[in-house]
Design an enzyme around this catalytic site. Structure first.
Site, PDB file in Angstrom:
ATOM      1  CB  THR A   1      -0.847  -0.039   1.302  1.00  0.00           C
ATOM      2  OG1 THR A   1      -1.602  -1.236   1.319  1.00  0.00           O
ATOM      3  CG2 THR A   1      -1.772   1.154   1.448  1.00  0.00           C
TER       4      THR A   1
ATOM      5  CB  SER B   1      -9.700  -0.434   4.171  1.00  0.00           C
ATOM      6  OG  SER B   1      -8.399   0.100   4.049  1.00  0.00           O
ATOM      7  CB  SER B   2      -6.014  -1.104   8.182  1.00  0.00           C
ATOM      8  OG  SER B   2      -6.529  -2.315   8.654  1.00  0.00           O
TER       9      SER B   2
ATOM     10  N   GLY C   1      -1.093  -2.460   5.900  1.00  0.00           N
ATOM     11  CA  GLY C   1      -2.230  -3.278   6.355  1.00  0.00           C
ATOM     12  C   GLY C   1      -2.666  -2.789   7.738  1.00  0.00           C
TER      13      GLY C   1
ATOM     14  CG  ASN D   1      -4.791  -6.811   0.111  1.00  0.00           C
ATOM     15  OD1 ASN D   1      -4.588  -6.220   1.160  1.00  0.00           O
ATOM     16  ND2 ASN D   1      -5.182  -8.069   0.078  1.00  0.00           N
TER      17      ASN D   1
ATOM     18  CB  THR E   1      -3.821  -0.599  -0.994  1.00  0.00           C
ATOM     19  OG1 THR E   1      -3.175  -1.846  -0.754  1.00  0.00           O
ATOM     20  CG2 THR E   1      -5.323  -0.815  -0.973  1.00  0.00           C
TER      21      THR E   1
HETATM   22  N1  GLY Z   1      -5.501  -3.765   1.795  1.00  0.00           N
HETATM   23  C1  GLY Z   1      -5.147  -3.316   3.077  1.00  0.00           C
HETATM   24  C2  GLY Z   1      -6.156  -2.426   3.677  1.00  0.00           C
HETATM   25  O1  GLY Z   1      -6.928  -1.815   2.976  1.00  0.00           O
HETATM   26  O2  GLY Z   1      -6.202  -2.340   4.878  1.00  0.00           O
END
Ligand code: GLY
Length: 528
Positions: free
Chosen positions: A341, A411-412, A433, A361, A359
Site C-alpha cells: 500500500t 480496510s485499515s 495493512g 493489497n 493499495t
Molecule cells: N488492503 C489493506 C487495507 O486496505 O487495509
C-alpha cells in the site's frame, strides 16, 4: 507546497504543478498517477484507496475503495483454499483509483485534466529509473504474473537492476486515452474488456457492467478531539478512523503522557495495551451500506472508561482472556503477512491539504496485469473470506465484512488530517495493512502529545499490537535490548519486523511546512 510519499519523482512533479498554478489536489493527482507508472506494485490504477481533503476550510473524505463484482457472495471462497482470494481472477475487486483521481480533480482541481495526467504519461513513454524496491518486489512476483506482466516488467526476459530505465509504451497509450476521456477510458470500451478477459481467464467472474457501474463515495470525515486538536479520520469502510479515535481517547483516559516518560518501557507497554483493546472491536466493522457499524457505541465514554480500567501498568492483558467461548472455538490464531500500500500527502502554506492512501493489497495484487500494463488488486482478501480464519494480515474478520456483491471490503487505510482552532497542523498516512493504524496513531501521539518534530515522530521506534495474534511487533534495531526485556517482563510476546512507513507534513502556526518520509523504506519529501 510540499509533498511526502514513496517516490522522488513526485517532488519535482509537485513543484512543477505548483509553478503552473495548480492546487494541492492537482499536485496529488499528478503524483498519484506518477506512482501508477513508477510504483506499479502498490500505486497501480488497478487498486483502490481513500483520500481526506481540506480545501478552503471545507473537509471531505473520498472512498474509492474496490468493490466486489456482482457475482460475489458470502460463499464465494467457502470451499476454496486461501490462495483464491490472493492470486488470480477471484482475488480482484473492481478498481477504484482511476475514478477516484478523476472525481477528486473534477471537484477540486484548478488545472486542466490533461495537464495533471501529462507528467505520468511522459514517464511511461520516456521511461524512468527503477529503484531497489521496484527490483525486489517485481522479481519476487515474476512467477505470479500473467504473460503480459512478465513481458512488460521483464523486457527481453531480463531482470532489471536498480538504476535501469523501464519504458511502458502500452501504459503511455492508455494514459493518453485517460487524458482525453477521463475515467471512462478505464471503465468502458477496450480497457474494460481487457480487464474482464484477464479476470475471467484466471478463475474470476467479472462483467463489463461491473466496471461501468463502479462509483466513488463522498463521505463525511470522522472527527475526534485529542488534547485540544481536531482530528479528521477516515470513516468505514476503513476501520482506521474508529480504531485510531478509540486509541487517542484511551491515551487521554489512561493519562499515559502524565504517567510515563517518552520512549520508556512503561510508555510502550501503555501504547501496546491501548492498541490491543482498540483493535479488539475492529471485527465488528464493515461497509456502511451493508452493515450497521457500532461506531457511536465503541466511542461512548462508558465503553472507553471500561477499556481504560482494564489497562494495568505492570501486566499485559492476554488477548485470549477477552475472547468469547464461541470465538475461542472458531478462531485460528496465526499470523502471516506481506502487504503493499502507499500514502502521499500534499499541503500548501495556507493549510490546504490532501492525504491519500492507495493499495493493491498484496504487492502487485492478484498478479494479473492487463495488456496495457495495469496490475490488478487482490483486495477481495480484505473481506471475511473464511470466517474465524486469519487473512493475509493475520486479521480475523467478522460478519459485518462478509463478501457481498457491490460491497467494499473493510480496510485499515488511514489518511488523517489534524487541525487546531481551524488551522491545519498535520496531514499523514501510511502503508502496512493493519499496522497502518498503530503507526498513524503513534505518529499523531508523538507529534502532538510528546511535541516531537515530524521527522523524529516518524523515525521513533513503534510498537504494533492488533489483538490477534497476541504478539507485539516492533522494528528490529530500534528498541534497545533492555526495553525488549522490560516488555517481556510485563508478559508481552515480542516479535521483530518493520512497522509500516509513515509519510507526514506538519504546518506551524505561522504557515511553515516541514515534511518527512519514513526511513524504514524508500521515500521522498520536499517542496517549499
Ligand atoms: N488492503 C489493506 C487495507 O486496505 O487495509
Amino acid at each position: 507546497m510540499m509533498v511526502t510519499g514513496p517516490s522522488p519523482y513526485s517532488v519535482q512533479i509537485v513543484k512543477d504543478i505548483d509553478a503552473k498554478g495548480g492546487n494541492v489536489v492537482d499536485a496529488l493527482v499528478a503524483g498519484a498517477l506518477e506512482l501508477a507508472v513508477t510504483h506499479p506494485y502498490y500505486g497501480a490504477l488497478g487498486g483502490g484507496g481513500f483520500a481526506l481533503v481540506k480545501i478552503n476550510g471545507e473537509k471531505t473524505a473520498l472512498d474509492f475503495r474496490e468493490m466486489a463484482p456482482k457475482s460475489a457472495n458470502p460463499d464465494t471462497y467457502k470451499d476454496k483454499d486461501a490462495k483464491a482470494s490472493l492470486t488470480g481472477g477471484l482475488a480482484v475487486g473492481v478498481p477504484g483509483v482511476p475514478s477516484g483521481l478523476y472525481e477528486l480533480h473534477k471537484k477540486y482541481g484548478k488545472l486542466k485534466w490533461a495537464q495533471v495526467v501529462e507528467p505520468a504519461r511522459l514517464l511511461a513513454e520516456k521511461g524512468f529509473e527503477v529503484s531497489g524496491e521496484w527490483v525486489k518486489l517485481t522479481t519476487r512476483n515474476h512467477d505470479r504474473f500473467t504473460k503480459d506482466g512478465q513481458e512488460i516488467f521483464f523486457p527481453k526476459n531480463q531482470n532489471l537492476k536498480p538504476g535501469d530505465t523501464l519504458k511502458q509504451p502500452q501504459l503511455a497509450k492508455f494514459l493518453k486515452r485517460y487524458q482525453k476521456e477521463g475515467a471512462k477510458a478505464f471503465y468502458e470500451g477496450a480497457n474494460a474488456r481487457e480487464i474482464v478477459d484477464v479476470v475471467n481467464q484466471t478463475g474470476g467472474a467479472f462483467t463489463t457492467d461491473d466496471l461501468k457501474n463502479y462509483k466513488v463515495r463522498w463521505l463525511k470525515p470522522m472527527m475526534t478531539k485529542f488534547m485540544g486538536y481536531d482530528v479528521s479520520l477516515m470513516p468505514p469502510p476503513s476501520s482506521g478512523g474508529v480504531v485510531i479515535a478509540q486509541a487517542l481517547k484511551l491515551v487521554e483516559k489512561t493519562k499515559l503522557v502524565e504517567k510515563t516518560q517518552p520512549l520508556s518501557v512503561d510508555e510502550f507497554h501503555g501504547l501496546i495495551e491501548i492498541e490491543k483493546l482498540s483493535y479488539r472491536n475492529r471485527s465488528q466493522l464493515g461497509d456502511p451500506d451493508f452493515a450497521k457499524n457500532p461506531t457511536d457505541d465503541l466511542l461512548k465514554d462508558e465503553a472507553l472508561d471500561k477499556l481504560a480500567s482494564m489497562i494495568k501498568p505492570d501486566k499485559a492483558i492476554k488477548s485470549a482472556s477477552l475472547l468469547t467461548a464461541e470465538e475461542k472455538q472458531t478462531i485460528e490464531n496465526a499470523a502471516k503477512e506481506k502487504a503493499e500500500t502507499t500514502h502521499m500527502s500534499v499541503m500548501d502554506s495556507q493549510g490546504n491539504t490532501i492525504a491519500m492512501t492507495v493499495t493493491l493489497n498484496g504487492d502487485y495484487g492478484s498478479g494479473l496485469v492487463t495488456k496495457s500494463g495495469i496490475a490488478l488488486n487482490n483486495e477481495m482478501d480484505d473481506f471475511t473470506t473464511h470466517p474465524g480464519k486469519p487473512n493475509m494480515f493475520g486479521l480475523i474478520q467478522g460478519e459485518a465484512n462478509a463478501v457481498r456483491a457491490g460491497a467494499r471490503p473493510l480496510s485499515s487505510m488511514s489518511p488523517t488530517i489534524v487541525e487546531k482552532d481551524g488551522q491545519t497542523v498535520l496531514s499523514l498516512g501510511s502503508p502496512g495493512g493493519p499496522r497502518i493504524i498503530s503507526a498513524v496513531f503513534q505518529v499523531i501521539y508523538r507529534s502532538l502529545a510528546r511535541n516531537l518534530d515530524v521527522d523524529v515522530a516518524i523515525q521513533s521506534p513503534r510498537v504494533h499490537h492488533q489483538f490477534l495474534p497476541d504478539q507485539v511487533k516492533t522494528d528490529a534495531n530500534k528498541l534497545p535490548p533492555e526495553s525488549i526485556e522490560g516488555l517481556k517482563a510485563k508478559g508481552h510476546s515480542v516479535d521483530f519486523s518493520s512497522t509500516a512507513k509513515v509519510y507526514a507534513i506538519r504546518r506551524s502556526s505561522d504557515g511553515m511546512l516541514s515534511a518527512a518520509a519514513d526511513a524504514r523504506g524508500e521515500g521522498a519529501a520536499g517542496g517549499h
